[in-house]
Enzyme design. Structure first.
Site, PDB file in Angstrom:
ATOM      1  N   ASP A 259       0.911  -1.312   0.079  1.00  0.00           N
ATOM      2  CA  ASP A 259      -0.043  -0.070   0.077  1.00  0.00           C
ATOM      3  C   ASP A 259       0.862   1.174   0.012  1.00  0.00           C
ATOM      4  OD1 ASP A 259      -1.839   1.849   1.097  1.00  0.00           O
ATOM      5  OD2 ASP A 259      -3.240   0.264   1.529  1.00  0.00           O
TER       6      ASP A 259
ATOM      7  N   ARG B  42      -0.717   4.233   0.420  1.00  0.00           N
ATOM      8  CA  ARG B  42      -1.573   5.382   0.209  1.00  0.00           C
ATOM      9  C   ARG B  42      -1.168   6.322   1.487  1.00  0.00           C
ATOM     10  NH1 ARG B  42      -7.402   2.444   0.691  1.00  0.00           N
ATOM     11  NH2 ARG B  42      -5.870   0.960   1.272  1.00  0.00           N
TER      12      ARG B  42
END
Ligand SMILES: [Zn+2]
Length: 430
Positions: free
Chosen positions: A341, A343
Protein backbone atom coordinates in the site's frame (compact mmCIF):
# COMPACT_ATOMS: atom_id res chain seq x y z
CA UNK A 1 21.36 32.52 -1.73
CA UNK A 2 23.04 33.31 -5.04
CA UNK A 3 21.67 36.24 -6.97
CA UNK A 4 19.29 35.74 -9.89
CA UNK A 5 20.91 33.49 -12.45
CA UNK A 6 20.75 34.15 -16.13
CA UNK A 7 21.80 30.63 -17.01
CA UNK A 8 21.41 30.74 -20.74
CA UNK A 9 20.20 27.64 -22.53
CA UNK A 10 19.84 27.89 -26.31
CA UNK A 11 16.12 28.03 -26.96
CA UNK A 12 15.89 28.37 -30.70
CA UNK A 13 14.64 24.82 -31.18
CA UNK A 14 11.54 25.43 -29.08
CA UNK A 15 8.19 26.47 -30.57
CA UNK A 16 7.65 30.21 -30.85
CA UNK A 17 4.84 30.10 -28.25
CA UNK A 18 7.32 29.24 -25.53
CA UNK A 19 10.35 31.12 -26.83
CA UNK A 20 9.32 34.50 -25.51
CA UNK A 21 12.11 35.18 -22.97
CA UNK A 22 14.82 33.94 -25.38
CA UNK A 23 16.34 31.65 -22.78
CA UNK A 24 15.12 29.30 -20.07
CA UNK A 25 15.10 30.86 -16.64
CA UNK A 26 16.11 28.19 -14.19
CA UNK A 27 14.14 28.34 -10.95
CA UNK A 28 16.94 26.77 -8.93
CA UNK A 29 18.28 30.10 -7.72
CA UNK A 30 16.59 32.85 -5.80
CA UNK A 31 14.51 35.19 -7.89
CA UNK A 32 15.49 38.06 -5.62
CA UNK A 33 13.32 40.27 -3.47
CA UNK A 34 9.56 40.46 -4.01
CA UNK A 35 8.38 37.06 -2.81
CA UNK A 36 6.39 37.38 0.43
CA UNK A 37 7.52 34.86 3.07
CA UNK A 38 5.33 31.94 4.18
CA UNK A 39 5.23 31.30 7.92
CA UNK A 40 3.33 28.01 8.14
CA UNK A 41 0.83 27.85 11.02
CA UNK A 42 0.95 31.60 11.76
CA UNK A 43 -2.07 32.97 13.69
CA UNK A 44 -3.63 34.88 10.78
CA UNK A 45 -3.66 34.54 7.00
CA UNK A 46 -1.77 37.81 6.66
CA UNK A 47 1.00 36.63 9.00
CA UNK A 48 1.09 33.22 7.32
CA UNK A 49 1.49 34.87 3.90
CA UNK A 50 0.01 33.94 0.52
CA UNK A 51 1.01 30.87 -1.48
CA UNK A 52 2.32 32.20 -4.79
CA UNK A 53 2.99 29.56 -7.42
CA UNK A 54 2.65 31.70 -10.51
CA UNK A 55 4.89 30.85 -13.43
CA UNK A 56 4.59 34.30 -15.01
CA UNK A 57 6.45 36.41 -12.45
CA UNK A 58 9.30 34.37 -11.11
CA UNK A 59 10.37 36.97 -8.57
CA UNK A 60 7.02 36.60 -6.76
CA UNK A 61 7.18 32.82 -6.35
CA UNK A 62 7.49 31.58 -2.78
CA UNK A 63 6.88 27.85 -3.37
CA UNK A 64 8.29 24.94 -5.35
CA UNK A 65 6.06 23.54 -8.10
CA UNK A 66 2.88 25.07 -9.43
CA UNK A 67 -0.91 24.88 -9.27
CA UNK A 68 -3.36 22.14 -10.30
CA UNK A 69 -1.32 19.11 -9.26
CA UNK A 70 -0.76 16.72 -12.16
CA UNK A 71 -2.81 18.98 -14.45
CA UNK A 72 0.04 21.48 -14.46
CA UNK A 73 1.51 19.30 -17.21
CA UNK A 74 -1.61 19.81 -19.36
CA UNK A 75 -1.28 23.54 -18.75
CA UNK A 76 2.26 23.30 -20.11
CA UNK A 77 0.91 21.49 -23.19
CA UNK A 78 -1.67 24.23 -23.68
CA UNK A 79 1.11 26.83 -23.61
CA UNK A 80 3.38 24.73 -25.85
CA UNK A 81 0.64 24.32 -28.45
CA UNK A 82 -0.10 28.04 -28.42
CA UNK A 83 -3.66 27.51 -27.10
CA UNK A 84 -2.92 29.31 -23.83
CA UNK A 85 -0.98 32.50 -23.25
CA UNK A 86 1.54 32.01 -20.47
CA UNK A 87 0.60 35.52 -19.32
CA UNK A 88 -3.04 34.51 -18.68
CA UNK A 89 -4.32 35.60 -15.30
CA UNK A 90 -7.45 33.95 -13.91
CA UNK A 91 -10.51 36.24 -13.76
CA UNK A 92 -11.92 35.23 -10.36
CA UNK A 93 -15.17 37.26 -10.60
CA UNK A 94 -18.00 35.34 -8.86
CA UNK A 95 -15.80 32.34 -8.06
CA UNK A 96 -15.80 32.80 -4.28
CA UNK A 97 -16.92 29.89 -2.02
CA UNK A 98 -20.67 29.23 -1.65
CA UNK A 99 -20.07 28.35 2.01
CA UNK A 100 -17.56 29.63 4.51
CA UNK A 101 -15.23 27.03 6.06
CA UNK A 102 -13.24 28.22 9.08
CA UNK A 103 -11.02 29.68 10.16
CA UNK A 104 -10.69 26.91 12.74
CA UNK A 105 -8.12 26.61 15.57
CA UNK A 106 -6.46 23.72 13.66
CA UNK A 107 -5.49 26.17 10.89
CA UNK A 108 -2.89 27.80 13.07
CA UNK A 109 -1.48 24.54 14.46
CA UNK A 110 1.49 23.92 12.18
CA UNK A 111 1.40 20.20 13.02
CA UNK A 112 -2.33 19.65 12.47
CA UNK A 113 -2.33 20.56 8.76
CA UNK A 114 0.78 20.07 6.61
CA UNK A 115 -0.53 18.93 3.20
CA UNK A 116 -3.15 21.54 2.24
CA UNK A 117 -3.37 25.32 2.54
CA UNK A 118 -6.19 25.98 5.04
CA UNK A 119 -6.53 29.54 3.69
CA UNK A 120 -6.68 28.23 0.11
CA UNK A 121 -10.36 29.09 -0.45
CA UNK A 122 -10.10 32.57 1.11
CA UNK A 123 -7.55 34.19 -1.14
CA UNK A 124 -9.51 37.37 -1.96
CA UNK A 125 -10.46 38.03 1.69
CA UNK A 126 -7.08 37.08 3.13
CA UNK A 127 -4.66 38.84 0.78
CA UNK A 128 -6.32 41.97 -0.65
CA UNK A 129 -3.18 44.14 -0.59
CA UNK A 130 -0.81 41.79 -2.42
CA UNK A 131 -3.57 41.08 -4.97
CA UNK A 132 -3.96 44.81 -5.64
CA UNK A 133 -0.17 45.08 -5.83
CA UNK A 134 -0.24 42.62 -8.73
CA UNK A 135 0.68 39.32 -7.11
CA UNK A 136 -0.87 36.34 -8.92
CA UNK A 137 -2.39 34.54 -5.92
CA UNK A 138 -4.72 31.70 -6.84
CA UNK A 139 -7.11 29.64 -4.73
CA UNK A 140 -6.03 26.07 -4.00
CA UNK A 141 -9.50 25.23 -2.68
CA UNK A 142 -12.86 25.87 -4.39
CA UNK A 143 -16.25 25.34 -2.74
CA UNK A 144 -19.54 24.97 -4.63
CA UNK A 145 -23.01 23.36 -4.51
CA UNK A 146 -24.30 20.35 -6.46
CA UNK A 147 -27.01 17.73 -6.77
CA UNK A 148 -25.65 14.16 -6.84
CA UNK A 149 -27.83 11.49 -8.40
CA UNK A 150 -26.90 7.86 -7.83
CA UNK A 151 -28.90 4.77 -8.87
CA UNK A 152 -28.14 3.16 -5.47
CA UNK A 153 -29.81 6.10 -3.68
CA UNK A 154 -32.83 5.97 -6.00
CA UNK A 155 -33.02 2.23 -5.23
CA UNK A 156 -32.76 2.92 -1.47
CA UNK A 157 -35.82 5.18 -1.80
CA UNK A 158 -37.67 2.47 -3.76
CA UNK A 159 -36.79 -0.11 -1.06
CA UNK A 160 -38.00 2.24 1.69
CA UNK A 161 -34.56 2.63 3.36
CA UNK A 162 -34.48 6.36 2.50
CA UNK A 163 -37.30 8.88 2.46
CA UNK A 164 -37.06 12.09 0.43
CA UNK A 165 -37.39 15.18 2.62
CA UNK A 166 -37.21 17.90 -0.03
CA UNK A 167 -34.10 19.36 1.63
CA UNK A 168 -31.15 16.97 1.59
CA UNK A 169 -32.92 14.34 -0.55
CA UNK A 170 -35.35 15.19 -3.32
CA UNK A 171 -38.11 12.83 -4.54
CA UNK A 172 -36.09 12.39 -7.76
CA UNK A 173 -33.33 10.75 -5.72
CA UNK A 174 -31.02 13.76 -6.05
CA UNK A 175 -29.04 14.52 -2.89
CA UNK A 176 -28.03 18.13 -2.25
CA UNK A 177 -24.40 18.65 -1.36
CA UNK A 178 -21.78 21.28 -0.73
CA UNK A 179 -18.53 20.15 -2.32
CA UNK A 180 -14.96 21.35 -2.14
CA UNK A 181 -12.01 20.60 -4.40
CA UNK A 182 -8.69 20.71 -2.57
CA UNK A 183 -5.25 20.84 -4.17
CA UNK A 184 -2.21 19.50 -2.33
CA UNK A 185 0.03 22.17 -0.77
CA UNK A 186 2.83 20.56 1.22
CA UNK A 187 4.77 22.24 4.01
CA UNK A 188 7.90 20.10 3.65
CA UNK A 189 9.21 20.22 7.25
CA UNK A 190 5.79 19.02 8.46
CA UNK A 191 5.55 16.31 5.79
CA UNK A 192 9.04 15.05 6.74
CA UNK A 193 7.99 14.96 10.35
CA UNK A 194 4.90 12.84 9.55
CA UNK A 195 7.06 10.30 7.72
CA UNK A 196 9.84 10.24 10.29
CA UNK A 197 12.61 11.48 8.03
CA UNK A 198 14.60 14.70 7.85
CA UNK A 199 13.54 17.59 5.65
CA UNK A 200 16.81 17.19 3.71
CA UNK A 201 16.23 13.46 3.11
CA UNK A 202 12.66 14.08 1.98
CA UNK A 203 13.69 16.81 -0.47
CA UNK A 204 16.49 14.68 -1.92
CA UNK A 205 14.25 11.64 -2.46
CA UNK A 206 11.42 13.73 -3.94
CA UNK A 207 13.96 15.29 -6.33
CA UNK A 208 15.49 11.96 -7.35
CA UNK A 209 12.28 9.95 -7.61
CA UNK A 210 10.63 12.54 -9.87
CA UNK A 211 13.61 12.29 -12.22
CA UNK A 212 14.98 15.65 -11.09
CA UNK A 213 11.74 17.45 -11.93
CA UNK A 214 12.05 20.14 -9.22
CA UNK A 215 15.68 21.27 -8.69
CA UNK A 216 14.59 23.79 -6.02
CA UNK A 217 13.87 20.84 -3.72
CA UNK A 218 17.62 20.49 -3.30
CA UNK A 219 18.86 24.00 -4.14
CA UNK A 220 16.34 26.19 -2.30
CA UNK A 221 16.05 25.18 1.37
CA UNK A 222 14.56 28.63 1.96
CA UNK A 223 11.41 27.52 0.07
CA UNK A 224 9.50 25.30 2.50
CA UNK A 225 6.27 24.81 0.53
CA UNK A 226 5.89 22.38 -2.40
CA UNK A 227 2.87 21.98 -4.68
CA UNK A 228 3.36 18.34 -5.72
CA UNK A 229 2.24 17.02 -9.13
CA UNK A 230 -0.28 14.60 -7.62
CA UNK A 231 -4.07 14.32 -7.40
CA UNK A 232 -5.97 16.23 -4.75
CA UNK A 233 -9.14 15.58 -2.80
CA UNK A 234 -12.83 16.30 -3.15
CA UNK A 235 -15.03 16.76 -0.11
CA UNK A 236 -18.79 16.12 -0.32
CA UNK A 237 -20.80 17.57 2.55
CA UNK A 238 -24.40 16.50 3.20
CA UNK A 239 -26.39 18.95 5.35
CA UNK A 240 -25.14 22.21 6.89
CA UNK A 241 -21.33 22.47 6.60
CA UNK A 242 -21.27 24.55 9.81
CA UNK A 243 -22.22 21.39 11.71
CA UNK A 244 -18.94 19.68 10.82
CA UNK A 245 -16.92 21.56 13.44
CA UNK A 246 -19.60 21.25 16.15
CA UNK A 247 -19.00 18.06 18.19
CA UNK A 248 -22.62 18.29 19.42
CA UNK A 249 -23.86 17.65 15.85
CA UNK A 250 -23.76 13.97 14.83
CA UNK A 251 -21.17 13.48 12.08
CA UNK A 252 -21.27 10.53 9.70
CA UNK A 253 -18.09 10.39 7.61
CA UNK A 254 -16.25 8.25 5.10
CA UNK A 255 -12.73 8.89 3.82
CA UNK A 256 -12.60 7.13 0.46
CA UNK A 257 -9.63 6.48 -1.79
CA UNK A 258 -10.21 6.58 -5.53
CA UNK A 259 -10.92 3.32 -7.37
CA UNK A 260 -11.93 4.18 -10.89
CA UNK A 261 -12.69 0.57 -11.84
CA UNK A 262 -15.33 0.15 -9.15
CA UNK A 263 -16.33 3.75 -8.31
CA UNK A 264 -17.13 4.66 -11.91
CA UNK A 265 -17.28 1.45 -13.95
CA UNK A 266 -18.81 -0.94 -11.43
CA UNK A 267 -16.04 -3.56 -11.52
CA UNK A 268 -16.90 -6.30 -9.00
CA UNK A 269 -13.40 -7.26 -7.80
CA UNK A 270 -13.57 -4.88 -4.84
CA UNK A 271 -16.08 -3.19 -2.55
CA UNK A 272 -15.21 0.43 -3.35
CA UNK A 273 -18.39 1.68 -5.04
CA UNK A 274 -20.82 -0.28 -2.84
CA UNK A 275 -19.06 1.06 0.26
CA UNK A 276 -19.07 4.60 -1.14
CA UNK A 277 -22.78 4.57 -1.99
CA UNK A 278 -23.55 2.91 1.36
CA UNK A 279 -21.68 5.78 3.05
CA UNK A 280 -23.73 8.32 1.11
CA UNK A 281 -26.92 6.56 2.25
CA UNK A 282 -25.63 6.67 5.85
CA UNK A 283 -24.76 10.37 5.43
CA UNK A 284 -28.27 11.21 4.21
CA UNK A 285 -29.85 9.28 7.09
CA UNK A 286 -27.53 11.10 9.49
CA UNK A 287 -28.61 14.50 8.16
CA UNK A 288 -32.24 13.47 8.50
CA UNK A 289 -31.55 12.71 12.20
CA UNK A 290 -30.29 16.29 12.59
CA UNK A 291 -26.64 15.57 11.85
CA UNK A 292 -24.21 16.25 9.02
CA UNK A 293 -22.50 13.91 6.55
CA UNK A 294 -19.10 13.93 4.87
CA UNK A 295 -17.36 11.95 2.16
CA UNK A 296 -13.72 12.93 1.62
CA UNK A 297 -12.53 11.44 -1.68
CA UNK A 298 -8.78 11.22 -2.31
CA UNK A 299 -7.16 10.69 -5.72
CA UNK A 300 -5.03 7.72 -4.67
CA UNK A 301 -5.88 5.21 -7.37
CA UNK A 302 -5.11 1.57 -6.58
CA UNK A 303 -3.71 2.26 -3.11
CA UNK A 304 -1.74 5.06 -4.75
CA UNK A 305 0.14 2.46 -6.81
CA UNK A 306 -1.69 3.55 -9.97
CA UNK A 307 -3.96 1.60 -12.27
CA UNK A 308 -1.25 -0.11 -14.32
CA UNK A 309 0.19 -1.72 -11.20
CA UNK A 310 -3.33 -2.53 -10.03
CA UNK A 311 -4.24 -4.40 -13.22
CA UNK A 312 -0.88 -6.25 -13.22
CA UNK A 313 -1.72 -7.42 -9.71
CA UNK A 314 -5.19 -8.58 -10.82
CA UNK A 315 -3.58 -10.79 -13.45
CA UNK A 316 -0.96 -12.10 -11.02
CA UNK A 317 -3.70 -12.94 -8.52
CA UNK A 318 -5.92 -14.73 -10.99
CA UNK A 319 -3.14 -16.65 -12.77
CA UNK A 320 -1.29 -17.92 -9.68
CA UNK A 321 -1.26 -21.62 -8.88
CA UNK A 322 -4.41 -22.39 -6.91
CA UNK A 323 -6.24 -19.35 -8.26
CA UNK A 324 -7.17 -16.02 -6.65
CA UNK A 325 -7.30 -16.88 -2.95
CA UNK A 326 -7.63 -14.49 -0.02
CA UNK A 327 -4.53 -15.86 1.71
CA UNK A 328 -2.33 -14.63 -1.18
CA UNK A 329 -4.08 -11.27 -1.65
CA UNK A 330 -1.45 -9.00 -0.08
CA UNK A 331 1.49 -11.15 -1.24
CA UNK A 332 0.58 -10.68 -4.92
CA UNK A 333 0.41 -6.88 -4.53
CA UNK A 334 3.75 -6.85 -2.75
CA UNK A 335 5.36 -9.00 -5.48
CA UNK A 336 4.49 -6.46 -8.16
CA UNK A 337 4.64 -3.17 -6.26
CA UNK A 338 7.24 -3.91 -3.59
CA UNK A 339 4.78 -2.76 -0.93
CA UNK A 340 1.18 -3.57 -0.05
CA UNK A 341 0.00 0.00 0.00
CA UNK A 342 1.32 3.50 -0.77
CA UNK A 343 -1.64 5.57 0.35
CA UNK A 344 0.05 6.70 3.53
CA UNK A 345 -2.99 7.73 5.52
CA UNK A 346 -0.71 9.96 7.63
CA UNK A 347 -1.70 12.96 5.50
CA UNK A 348 -5.41 12.13 5.14
CA UNK A 349 -6.67 13.68 8.42
CA UNK A 350 -5.47 17.13 7.28
CA UNK A 351 -8.65 17.69 5.31
CA UNK A 352 -10.71 16.81 8.40
CA UNK A 353 -8.75 19.37 10.44
CA UNK A 354 -9.31 21.93 7.69
CA UNK A 355 -13.05 21.40 8.22
CA UNK A 356 -12.61 21.89 11.97
CA UNK A 357 -13.67 18.32 12.80
CA UNK A 358 -12.88 17.12 16.33
CA UNK A 359 -15.25 14.14 16.51
CA UNK A 360 -16.67 11.62 14.03
CA UNK A 361 -19.70 9.88 15.48
CA UNK A 362 -20.04 7.25 12.74
CA UNK A 363 -16.92 6.43 10.70
CA UNK A 364 -18.05 4.48 7.63
CA UNK A 365 -14.80 2.57 7.08
CA UNK A 366 -13.27 -0.76 8.04
CA UNK A 367 -9.68 0.36 7.43
CA UNK A 368 -7.52 0.21 10.52
CA UNK A 369 -4.98 2.46 8.76
CA UNK A 370 -7.57 5.21 8.28
CA UNK A 371 -8.93 4.76 11.81
CA UNK A 372 -5.45 4.88 13.35
CA UNK A 373 -4.50 7.98 11.32
CA UNK A 374 -7.70 9.81 12.28
CA UNK A 375 -7.60 9.00 15.99
CA UNK A 376 -3.81 9.45 16.08
CA UNK A 377 -4.30 13.00 14.80
CA UNK A 378 -6.51 13.79 17.78
CA UNK A 379 -9.97 13.30 16.25
CA UNK A 380 -12.34 11.23 18.36
CA UNK A 381 -14.22 8.39 16.65
CA UNK A 382 -17.46 6.99 18.04
CA UNK A 383 -18.87 4.04 16.12
CA UNK A 384 -17.27 2.29 13.11
CA UNK A 385 -19.66 1.17 10.38
CA UNK A 386 -18.68 -1.80 8.21
CA UNK A 387 -20.10 -2.61 4.78
CA UNK A 388 -23.31 -4.68 4.98
CA UNK A 389 -22.53 -8.25 3.78
CA UNK A 390 -25.22 -8.13 1.08
CA UNK A 391 -23.36 -5.27 -0.64
CA UNK A 392 -20.13 -7.26 -1.10
CA UNK A 393 -19.83 -8.57 -4.69
CA UNK A 394 -18.99 -12.30 -4.89
CA UNK A 395 -15.57 -11.70 -6.50
CA UNK A 396 -14.71 -9.07 -3.84
CA UNK A 397 -14.79 -11.61 -0.98
CA UNK A 398 -11.09 -12.28 -1.59
CA UNK A 399 -10.22 -8.66 -0.84
CA UNK A 400 -12.56 -8.04 2.06
CA UNK A 401 -11.67 -11.30 3.85
CA UNK A 402 -7.93 -10.72 3.37
CA UNK A 403 -8.30 -7.20 4.77
CA UNK A 404 -10.46 -8.29 7.69
CA UNK A 405 -7.94 -11.01 8.61
CA UNK A 406 -5.17 -8.39 8.40
CA UNK A 407 -6.82 -6.14 10.97
CA UNK A 408 -9.63 -4.27 9.21
CA UNK A 409 -12.61 -3.59 11.44
CA UNK A 410 -15.58 -5.96 11.17
CA UNK A 411 -18.67 -6.45 13.27
CA UNK A 412 -18.70 -10.06 12.04
CA UNK A 413 -16.27 -12.97 12.48
CA UNK A 414 -12.58 -12.56 11.58
CA UNK A 415 -11.55 -15.21 9.01
CA UNK A 416 -8.85 -17.70 10.04
CA UNK A 417 -5.83 -18.61 7.89
CA UNK A 418 -7.69 -21.77 6.86
CA UNK A 419 -10.75 -19.73 5.88
CA UNK A 420 -8.59 -17.48 3.69
CA UNK A 421 -7.35 -20.47 1.68
CA UNK A 422 -10.95 -21.39 0.88
CA UNK A 423 -12.04 -17.92 -0.27
CA UNK A 424 -11.45 -17.86 -3.99
CA UNK A 425 -12.25 -15.35 -6.72
CA UNK A 426 -13.10 -16.27 -10.29
CA UNK A 427 -10.56 -16.77 -13.07
CA UNK A 428 -9.79 -14.33 -15.87
CA UNK A 429 -12.03 -15.77 -18.57
CA UNK A 430 -15.64 -16.14 -17.68
ZN1 LIG B 1 -11.73 -0.82 -5.62
Amino acid sequence: MPAASDSSVPADSRPSAVRAPGHIRLTSHSGGAGAPPITWGAPTARERGPVIATTTDRAHRNVIGTHSGSYSVYRALAVASGALSREHRADLTNTSPTDVVGPHPQWTDRNAIVSIDPWGALVAESFPEPLVAGYDIRPTIAITKAHVILPEIIDAIAQGRLQPDGEVLLPTGAALVTKAAVEPVWWLPGIADRFGCSDTELRRVLFEETGGMYPELVTRPDLEVFLPPIGGQTVYIFGDPQGLSDPAVELTARVHDECNGSDVFGSDICTCRPYLTHAIEECIQGVQRGGVGLVAYSRKEGRALGEVTKFLVYNARKRQVGGDTADQYFARTECVAGVQDMRFQELMPDVLHWLGITRIDRLVSMSNMKYDAITGSGIEVGERVDIPPELIPEDARVEIDAKTAAGYFTSGAVPTTDDLRQVKGRGLRR
